[in-house]
Design an enzyme around this catalytic site. Sequence first.
Site, PDB file in Angstrom:
ATOM      1  N   GLU A 181       0.834  -1.209   0.000  1.00  0.00           N
ATOM      2  CA  GLU A 181       0.000   0.000   0.000  1.00  0.00           C
ATOM      3  C   GLU A 181       0.862   1.249   0.000  1.00  0.00           C
ATOM      4  O   GLU A 181       1.166   1.793   1.063  1.00  0.00           O
ATOM      5  CB  GLU A 181      -0.923   0.017   1.224  1.00  0.00           C
ATOM      6  CG  GLU A 181      -2.022  -1.012   1.199  1.00  0.00           C
ATOM      7  CD  GLU A 181      -2.978  -0.882   2.395  1.00  0.00           C
ATOM      8  OE1 GLU A 181      -2.696  -0.113   3.339  1.00  0.00           O
ATOM      9  OE2 GLU A 181      -4.011  -1.561   2.376  1.00  0.00           O
ATOM     10  N   GLU A 268      -6.250  -7.321  -0.686  1.00  0.00           N
ATOM     11  CA  GLU A 268      -6.575  -7.289   0.750  1.00  0.00           C
ATOM     12  C   GLU A 268      -7.851  -6.481   0.938  1.00  0.00           C
ATOM     13  O   GLU A 268      -8.049  -5.467   0.263  1.00  0.00           O
ATOM     14  CB  GLU A 268      -5.420  -6.613   1.507  1.00  0.00           C
ATOM     15  CG  GLU A 268      -5.646  -6.482   3.003  1.00  0.00           C
ATOM     16  CD  GLU A 268      -4.593  -5.573   3.666  1.00  0.00           C
ATOM     17  OE1 GLU A 268      -3.376  -5.803   3.460  1.00  0.00           O
ATOM     18  OE2 GLU A 268      -5.004  -4.636   4.361  1.00  0.00           O
TER      19      GLU A 268
HETATM   20  C1  IDC Z   1      -2.776  -3.801  10.422  1.00  0.00           C
HETATM   21  C2  IDC Z   1      -3.018  -4.871  11.432  1.00  0.00           C
HETATM   22  C3  IDC Z   1      -2.607  -4.374  12.785  1.00  0.00           C
HETATM   23  C4  IDC Z   1      -1.194  -3.834  12.730  1.00  0.00           C
HETATM   24  C5  IDC Z   1      -1.066  -2.789  11.631  1.00  0.00           C
HETATM   25  C6  IDC Z   1       0.347  -2.279  11.465  1.00  0.00           C
HETATM   26  O1  IDC Z   1      -4.361  -5.284  11.404  1.00  0.00           O
HETATM   27  O2  IDC Z   1      -2.695  -5.427  13.715  1.00  0.00           O
HETATM   28  O3  IDC Z   1      -0.871  -3.259  13.975  1.00  0.00           O
HETATM   29  O4  IDC Z   1      -1.463  -3.371  10.416  1.00  0.00           O
HETATM   30  O5  IDC Z   1       1.205  -3.268  11.037  1.00  0.00           O
HETATM   31  C7  IDC Z   1      -3.947  -2.292   5.790  1.00  0.00           C
HETATM   32  C8  IDC Z   1      -2.606  -2.912   5.799  1.00  0.00           C
HETATM   33  C9  IDC Z   1      -2.498  -3.942   6.893  1.00  0.00           C
HETATM   34  C10 IDC Z   1      -3.223  -3.468   8.130  1.00  0.00           C
HETATM   35  C11 IDC Z   1      -4.711  -3.428   7.783  1.00  0.00           C
HETATM   36  C12 IDC Z   1      -5.588  -3.062   8.966  1.00  0.00           C
HETATM   37  O6  IDC Z   1      -2.261  -3.482   4.554  1.00  0.00           O
HETATM   38  O7  IDC Z   1      -1.121  -4.132   7.176  1.00  0.00           O
HETATM   39  O8  IDC Z   1      -3.015  -4.364   9.161  1.00  0.00           O
HETATM   40  N1  IDC Z   1      -4.884  -2.481   6.725  1.00  0.00           N
HETATM   41  O9  IDC Z   1      -5.224  -1.824   9.464  1.00  0.00           O
HETATM   42  N2  IDC Z   1      -4.400  -1.455   4.908  1.00  0.00           N
HETATM   43  C13 IDC Z   1      -5.641  -1.047   5.280  1.00  0.00           C
HETATM   44  C14 IDC Z   1      -5.969  -1.697   6.451  1.00  0.00           C
END
Ligand code: IDC
Length: 410
Positions: A181, A268
């Site tokens: 992202e 995702e």
């Molecule tokens: C989130 C995880 C969370 C973690 C965070 C940082 O759910 O536990 O603390 O990342 O690493 C994304 C990202 C994905 C995110 C997810 C939800 O690709 O890594 O995971 N998210 O926030 N993009 C939109 C949402």
Amino acid sequence: MFTHFGRLRTRIPLILAAAAAILMCAFLLHGIHADAAEERVKTARPSINGALRVSGQNLVDQYGDIVTLRGVSTHGLTWFPDVIDPRVFKTLAKDWRCNLIRLVAYSQVYCEEDDGAETIMPLLEKGIEYAIENDMYVLVDWHILEDNDPNIHKDQAAEFFEYMSKKYADVPNVLYEICNEPNGGTTWSDISAYANEIIPVIRANSPDSVVIVGTPDYDRSPIVAAMSPLTFENVMYTFHFYAGSHYDVLDAQLRVALDRGLPIFVTECGVSEESGDGKLDFENAAKWFTLLKQNNISYTVWSLSNKKESSAFIQDVVEPPFTLADNELTLMGMYAKQLIRGTDPASINAEGSTGAMNLLEQIKNVFFTAGSQGINAAMDWPRIALYTLLAMIAVLILSGVYALYVKSAN
Ligand code: IDC
């Protein structure tokens, strides 16, 4: 009076048999009905559909037929390594009917942490091995996030994809997501510059593999990519959404990009808020997943982990080794399972679905979870035939036992 009773008594086996038959039929019909509520998924499998490529806006198989991949995304592999377990993969492939798993390698962990790469690589390679064993496609995700521009770790990315694409050059299962992202100030032109360097690295080893490229603002701006797409073949572009945070405005981004002919892959998405936690908006999720279905868009759902956050599929109190039995799953896990199995998104009853498996599911599990080559629509008729046979045997046994009883009573 006696003759009446005698006549009735001789008919009892028949009545019993009829009752048993009706019961079994009802049971059978319940099973067929339960299955009918699930879409007849064209479950693409590497062993059948082979290497995938991009044709127009779609992902197509080796015969040129459109396929859709549906599955789950892991969380960061180093934080939740216990999901890389052969039983978990088997359950995902057979019971959840996932034909895709996304393996998440956080680039920051890989590049900036001591032993980051050394910890990630074996998990990734095991994950790919289990995906292959279970006839699933597998998405290798270079998960940039806080390192918001993929050019920050471009050299390590090149090294990583050079290694992976060489190792899996002839494996049709593997797809590559080169930057999760992009965000912050990262523009489409920054991303294009990165892609123009990384894609040739992959292509040198694996000339026809599918490569998926991120779009600005956390994969929420595919329109800029549609206005100026890359020149490579077999490339798709990423779009991400979280139903607890993203409503109509974002949906316009997807629709316009699709109208402009961009091949989209939702590598995702979630039902939670964009933080990965907070409320689960199933109603809005139904709209999103219906839109994906209408456009044959492939996706994975976040996340296969037991983190204490609403997007996680496994309850945080569950200790590894995980089995993914229903009683280990969260509400989100139960929802993801039904969604991926093909239940119409609008009719998934997530609230009512936690808890023990019903009788039908238990029987199915006994007969079909072990050793079969990925469940697909073709499995349904043998299954129905088997139930019918079981029903007939039950009827025969019941009437036989009663006939013996009547005989001995006489
Ligand atoms: C989130 C995880 C969370 C973690 C965070 C940082 O759910 O536990 O603390 O990342 O690493 C994304 C990202 C994905 C995110 C997810 C939800 O690709 O890594 O995971 N998210 O926030 N993009 C939109 C949402």
